[in-house]
Design an enzyme around this catalytic site. Structure first.
Site, PDB file in Angstrom:
ATOM      1  N   ASP A  13       0.859  -1.203   0.000  1.00  0.00           N
ATOM      2  CA  ASP A  13       0.000   0.000   0.000  1.00  0.00           C
ATOM      3  C   ASP A  13       0.884   1.237   0.000  1.00  0.00           C
ATOM      4  O   ASP A  13       2.099   1.149   0.225  1.00  0.00           O
ATOM      5  CB  ASP A  13      -0.915   0.007   1.237  1.00  0.00           C
ATOM      6  CG  ASP A  13      -2.215   0.790   1.003  1.00  0.00           C
ATOM      7  OD1 ASP A  13      -2.249   1.647   0.091  1.00  0.00           O
ATOM      8  OD2 ASP A  13      -3.183   0.544   1.743  1.00  0.00           O
TER       9      ASP A  13
ATOM     10  N   LEU B   1      -7.422  -4.764  -3.645  1.00  0.00           N
ATOM     11  CA  LEU B   1      -8.410  -3.922  -2.954  1.00  0.00           C
ATOM     12  C   LEU B   1      -8.195  -2.445  -3.258  1.00  0.00           C
ATOM     13  O   LEU B   1      -8.934  -1.595  -2.776  1.00  0.00           O
ATOM     14  CB  LEU B   1      -8.278  -4.109  -1.438  1.00  0.00           C
ATOM     15  CG  LEU B   1      -8.561  -5.489  -0.872  1.00  0.00           C
ATOM     16  CD1 LEU B   1      -7.674  -5.773   0.326  1.00  0.00           C
ATOM     17  CD2 LEU B   1     -10.013  -5.602  -0.477  1.00  0.00           C
TER      18      LEU B   1
ATOM     19  N   THR C 208     -17.573  -3.805  -7.159  1.00  0.00           N
ATOM     20  CA  THR C 208     -18.571  -3.073  -6.375  1.00  0.00           C
ATOM     21  C   THR C 208     -19.984  -3.458  -6.814  1.00  0.00           C
ATOM     22  O   THR C 208     -20.197  -3.782  -7.990  1.00  0.00           O
ATOM     23  CB  THR C 208     -18.409  -1.550  -6.563  1.00  0.00           C
ATOM     24  OG1 THR C 208     -19.515  -0.885  -5.961  1.00  0.00           O
ATOM     25  CG2 THR C 208     -18.349  -1.153  -8.028  1.00  0.00           C
TER      26      THR C 208
ATOM     27  N   TYR D  39     -17.134   5.965 -11.381  1.00  0.00           N
ATOM     28  CA  TYR D  39     -16.619   4.839 -10.586  1.00  0.00           C
ATOM     29  C   TYR D  39     -17.195   3.509 -11.087  1.00  0.00           C
ATOM     30  O   TYR D  39     -16.458   2.572 -11.404  1.00  0.00           O
ATOM     31  CB  TYR D  39     -16.999   5.081  -9.122  1.00  0.00           C
ATOM     32  CG  TYR D  39     -16.769   3.948  -8.160  1.00  0.00           C
ATOM     33  CD1 TYR D  39     -15.486   3.550  -7.813  1.00  0.00           C
ATOM     34  CD2 TYR D  39     -17.840   3.302  -7.550  1.00  0.00           C
ATOM     35  CE1 TYR D  39     -15.283   2.516  -6.892  1.00  0.00           C
ATOM     36  CE2 TYR D  39     -17.655   2.289  -6.627  1.00  0.00           C
ATOM     37  CZ  TYR D  39     -16.380   1.891  -6.301  1.00  0.00           C
ATOM     38  OH  TYR D  39     -16.181   0.889  -5.384  1.00  0.00           O
TER      39      TYR D  39
ATOM     40  N   ARG E 223     -18.152   7.657   3.725  1.00  0.00           N
ATOM     41  CA  ARG E 223     -19.438   7.028   3.414  1.00  0.00           C
ATOM     42  C   ARG E 223     -20.395   7.166   4.600  1.00  0.00           C
ATOM     43  O   ARG E 223     -20.025   7.646   5.658  1.00  0.00           O
ATOM     44  CB  ARG E 223     -19.208   5.569   3.002  1.00  0.00           C
ATOM     45  CG  ARG E 223     -18.733   5.488   1.567  1.00  0.00           C
ATOM     46  CD  ARG E 223     -18.166   4.146   1.224  1.00  0.00           C
ATOM     47  NE  ARG E 223     -16.893   3.943   1.893  1.00  0.00           N
ATOM     48  CZ  ARG E 223     -16.159   2.842   1.793  1.00  0.00           C
ATOM     49  NH1 ARG E 223     -16.563   1.851   1.065  1.00  0.00           N
ATOM     50  NH2 ARG E 223     -14.995   2.756   2.422  1.00  0.00           N
TER      51      ARG E 223
ATOM     52  N   TYR F 121     -23.795  14.593  -8.994  1.00  0.00           N
ATOM     53  CA  TYR F 121     -24.114  13.448  -8.134  1.00  0.00           C
ATOM     54  C   TYR F 121     -25.391  12.787  -8.646  1.00  0.00           C
ATOM     55  O   TYR F 121     -26.269  13.435  -9.204  1.00  0.00           O
ATOM     56  CB  TYR F 121     -24.304  13.896  -6.677  1.00  0.00           C
ATOM     57  CG  TYR F 121     -24.595  12.756  -5.728  1.00  0.00           C
ATOM     58  CD1 TYR F 121     -23.580  11.898  -5.311  1.00  0.00           C
ATOM     59  CD2 TYR F 121     -25.890  12.518  -5.262  1.00  0.00           C
ATOM     60  CE1 TYR F 121     -23.849  10.837  -4.459  1.00  0.00           C
ATOM     61  CE2 TYR F 121     -26.172  11.465  -4.403  1.00  0.00           C
ATOM     62  CZ  TYR F 121     -25.136  10.634  -4.006  1.00  0.00           C
ATOM     63  OH  TYR F 121     -25.411   9.581  -3.156  1.00  0.00           O
TER      64      TYR F 121
ATOM     65  N   ASP G  76     -27.717   8.758  -7.734  1.00  0.00           N
ATOM     66  CA  ASP G  76     -27.719   7.735  -6.684  1.00  0.00           C
ATOM     67  C   ASP G  76     -28.268   6.405  -7.184  1.00  0.00           C
ATOM     68  O   ASP G  76     -29.095   6.370  -8.101  1.00  0.00           O
ATOM     69  CB  ASP G  76     -28.556   8.236  -5.496  1.00  0.00           C
ATOM     70  CG  ASP G  76     -28.090   7.655  -4.171  1.00  0.00           C
ATOM     71  OD1 ASP G  76     -27.203   6.777  -4.181  1.00  0.00           O
ATOM     72  OD2 ASP G  76     -28.607   8.083  -3.131  1.00  0.00           O
TER      73      ASP G  76
HETATM   74  N1  UDP Z   1     -25.940   9.747   2.573  1.00  0.00           N
HETATM   75  C1  UDP Z   1     -26.696  10.626   3.357  1.00  0.00           C
HETATM   76  N2  UDP Z   1     -26.046  11.391   4.293  1.00  0.00           N
HETATM   77  C2  UDP Z   1     -24.706  11.324   4.516  1.00  0.00           C
HETATM   78  C3  UDP Z   1     -23.934  10.418   3.723  1.00  0.00           C
HETATM   79  C4  UDP Z   1     -24.591   9.640   2.768  1.00  0.00           C
HETATM   80  O1  UDP Z   1     -27.933  10.722   3.201  1.00  0.00           O
HETATM   81  O2  UDP Z   1     -24.199  12.037   5.406  1.00  0.00           O
HETATM   82  C5  UDP Z   1     -26.642   8.856   1.587  1.00  0.00           C
HETATM   83  C6  UDP Z   1     -26.107   8.858   0.151  1.00  0.00           C
HETATM   84  O3  UDP Z   1     -26.688   9.903  -0.611  1.00  0.00           O
HETATM   85  C7  UDP Z   1     -26.542   7.475  -0.331  1.00  0.00           C
HETATM   86  C8  UDP Z   1     -26.436   6.600   0.927  1.00  0.00           C
HETATM   87  O4  UDP Z   1     -26.433   7.518   2.023  1.00  0.00           O
HETATM   88  O5  UDP Z   1     -27.892   7.514  -0.736  1.00  0.00           O
HETATM   89  C9  UDP Z   1     -25.205   5.706   0.993  1.00  0.00           C
HETATM   90  O6  UDP Z   1     -24.061   6.467   0.749  1.00  0.00           O
HETATM   91  P1  UDP Z   1     -22.566   5.919   0.901  1.00  0.00           P
HETATM   92  O7  UDP Z   1     -21.664   7.103   0.741  1.00  0.00           O
HETATM   93  O8  UDP Z   1     -22.401   5.134   2.137  1.00  0.00           O
HETATM   94  O9  UDP Z   1     -22.276   4.956  -0.336  1.00  0.00           O
HETATM   95  P2  UDP Z   1     -23.121   4.265  -1.512  1.00  0.00           P
HETATM   96  O10 UDP Z   1     -23.971   3.219  -0.898  1.00  0.00           O
HETATM   97  O11 UDP Z   1     -23.936   5.331  -2.205  1.00  0.00           O
HETATM   98  O12 UDP Z   1     -22.064   3.710  -2.393  1.00  0.00           O
END
Ligand code: UDP
Length: 353
Positions: free
Chosen positions: A12, A60, A103, A149, A199, A299, A301
């Site tokens: 790493d 990873l 992923t 991504y 996250r 962004y 989702d």
């Molecule tokens: N999210 C949220 N508030 C936060 C962080 C994330 O509402 O403070 C939401 C984000 O928009 C997504 C979900 O939580 O709908 C999961 O986000 P994460 O970053 O964990 O990763 P993902 O599952 O999208 O890859």
């Protein structure tokens, strides 16, 4: 390491998160079976030698925080596709086994998400359950850079699959579905940059530790299934130890029983954190924030992520065990024990002296 006699050669650019595992022997019974090499896989002549001297390579390395996908799309694409190429190439050329981490985001949006809101077909599993060998990959338009991504990950999956088909590479691809637990990501301003956006588990933990409302992006309506890191590690161990049953396969690794909306996750984390910390919840525990405000332009989702478990079940006999409540209880106990004091000091600091 504690359950097997494998030797690990870890590679790493930093080792701060595993430093406690690298302490001189005596600390852990397996300390002598792990070594660390500080190098960057994208341009280091030592990489091929390390791959050649190992039975199996597990890749990873990746940028995998959604806040980066639309704000650093080039780094995201390079780290997830271009920088993985030498690893795939050296495994293929030297006939070495590869377990590559992909992923669940390669599925993108569900088919059902394109139907009208109250359409009855939305409730039919074939419109939302994500199957390795059947579901399409559905991404948004190019200006929605969130998908940089997923697209890079999809292309590296296709390349690895093609190496298997044309050159006989022994590969396994892992698609993690929101693995969570202690030590995940970082807490902004404590063990990561204060302006960083990790996250959701770390974002919400940070809010709870600081007694701030949790920020729900676009109403917190998106749905996720969360799997405990220890359950997920069991799945990876089965892949490591059962090459004949794992090679040539793509595996969903998630917990279809732990589905919540992000809003429900926030509510559950608020309740669990209050229990483990002894602090009463805030009167207004959540606030709504737009995705543009929270993540910036570009962004988008994933609406819903339920993993189909048929293939991993049949090939490896794996099933996740830990409920969402239980995994949040152990994870938030860890967060409180690890960060509460440091956060208190950080909050007090601006007013000191
Ligand atoms: N999210 C949220 N508030 C936060 C962080 C994330 O509402 O403070 C939401 C984000 O928009 C997504 C979900 O939580 O709908 C999961 O986000 P994460 O970053 O964990 O990763 P993902 O599952 O999208 O890859």
């Amino acid at each position: 390491m504690s359950e097997t006699d494998h030797e690990v050669v870890a590679v790493d650019v930093y080792n701060d998160k595993i430093r406690h595992l690298l302490e001189p022997s005596g600390h852990h019974p397996w300390s002598s079976r792990i070594s660390f090499h500080r190098l960057n896989i994208k341009h280091d002549p030592r990489l091929e030698g390390l791959i050649k001297s190992s039975d199996l390579t597990i890749n990873l390395a990746a940028i995998c925080t959604p806040a980066d996908y639309n704000t650093r799309p080039l780094d995201t694409i390079y780290s997830n596709f271009i920088d993985a190429l030498p690893v795939v190439k050296y495994c293929s050329e030297n006939q070495k086994r590869l377990i590559h981490f992909s992923t669940c985001e390669v599925y993108g949006k569900t088919i059902g998400s394109f139907l009208p809101k109250d359409h009855p077909l939305r409730l039919e599993p074939e419109f939302y359950v994500l199957k390795e060998d059947a579901s399409p990959c559905i991404f948004g338009s190019i200006e929605k850079q969130r998908w940089s991504y997923a697209c890079a990950k999809q292309l590296i999956e296709r390349l690895i699959y093609a190496e298997g088909a044309e050159n006989g590479l022994d590969f396994t691809i892992v698609r993690p579905f929101n693995w969570i637990g202690p030590r995940m990501d970082f807490i902004p301003g404590i063990d990561g940059p204060s302006e960083g956006v990790p996250r959701v588990l770390a974002c919400f933990s940070n809010n709870l530790l600081r007694r701030e409302p949790l920020q729900l992006v676009d109403g917190g309506l998106s749905q996720r299934t969360f799997v405990y890191i220890k359950d997920a590690i069991e799945a990876v161990l089965l892949m490591i130890d059962n090459s004949a049953r794992a090679n040539g396969h793509i595996f969903n690794v998630g917990n279809p029983n732990n589905e919540v909306t992000v809003r429900q996750l926030g509510e559950m984390m608020t309740e669990v954190y209050s229990k483990v910390s002894g602090e009463p919840p805030l009167e207004v525990p959540t606030i709504d924030v737009s995705s543009k405000e929270f993540y910036g332009e570009g962004y988008d989702d994933s609406d819903k992520r339920i993993p189909d478990m048929t293939i991993i079940n049949k090939q490896l006999g794996w099933n996740p065990k830990t409920s969402l409540w239980d995994l949040l209880e152990s994870t938030l106990t860890y967060q409180h024990r690890t960060y509460a004091e440091a956060i208190k000091r950080a909050i007090a600091k601006p007013f000191a002296s």
